[in-house]
Design a protein around this motif. Structure first.
Motif, short mmCIF file in Angstrom:
data_model
loop_
_atom_site.label_atom_id
_atom_site.label_comp_id
_atom_site.label_asym_id
_atom_site.label_seq_id
_atom_site.Cartn_x
_atom_site.Cartn_y
_atom_site.Cartn_z
N LEU A 1 1.41 5.52 -0.33
CA LEU A 1 0.90 7.06 -0.56
C LEU A 1 1.90 7.64 -1.01
N LYS B 1 -1.52 10.86 -10.34
CA LYS B 1 -1.22 9.94 -11.01
C LYS B 1 -1.34 9.91 -12.34
N TRP C 1 0.89 -0.64 0.33
CA TRP C 1 0.05 -0.10 -0.05
C TRP C 1 1.25 1.23 -0.16
N HIS D 1 -1.89 4.72 -3.81
CA HIS D 1 -3.53 5.95 -2.78
C HIS D 1 -2.99 7.47 -3.56
N ASP E 1 -0.64 -1.08 -4.75
CA ASP E 1 -1.97 -0.52 -4.36
C ASP E 1 -1.51 0.92 -3.91
#
Length: 86
Positions: free
Chosen positions: A12, A25, A10, A43, A41
């Motif tokens: 960030l 992004k 994950w 975020h 993953d």
């Protein structure tokens, strides 16, 4: 042997000053290899404050732009300047 699904790390990714999650992004998607991105993953989130000045990416990416903090510069009587983070 049972096939275990391995969780992706994950990540960030906070965006830079006066940009946005969508801009970051887009840039990550265009510049990072797909072989790396498919193992993560990611975020992306927008900073809490709308930008109060010009963004360095104006003309390249459209608004909205965001800032992680805002500040006021206040002049004091003894000719010193105080920086106040809001």
């Amino acid at each position: 042997m049972q096939n275990k699904m391995q969780k992706k790390p994950w990540i960030l990714w906070p965006h830079g000053f006066r940009t946005s999650a969508e801009i970051l992004k887009h840039v990550i998607g265009k510049t990072w290899p797909e072989a790396v991105l498919e193992k993560l993953d990611p975020h992306f989130l927008d900073a809490p404050f709308p930008a109060q000045g010009r963004s360095d990416v104006e003309g390249i990416f459209g608004p909205p732009y965001f800032e992680w903090f805002q500040f006021n510069v206040v002049g004091l009587n003894d000719n010193k300047t105080e920086l106040i983070l809001l």
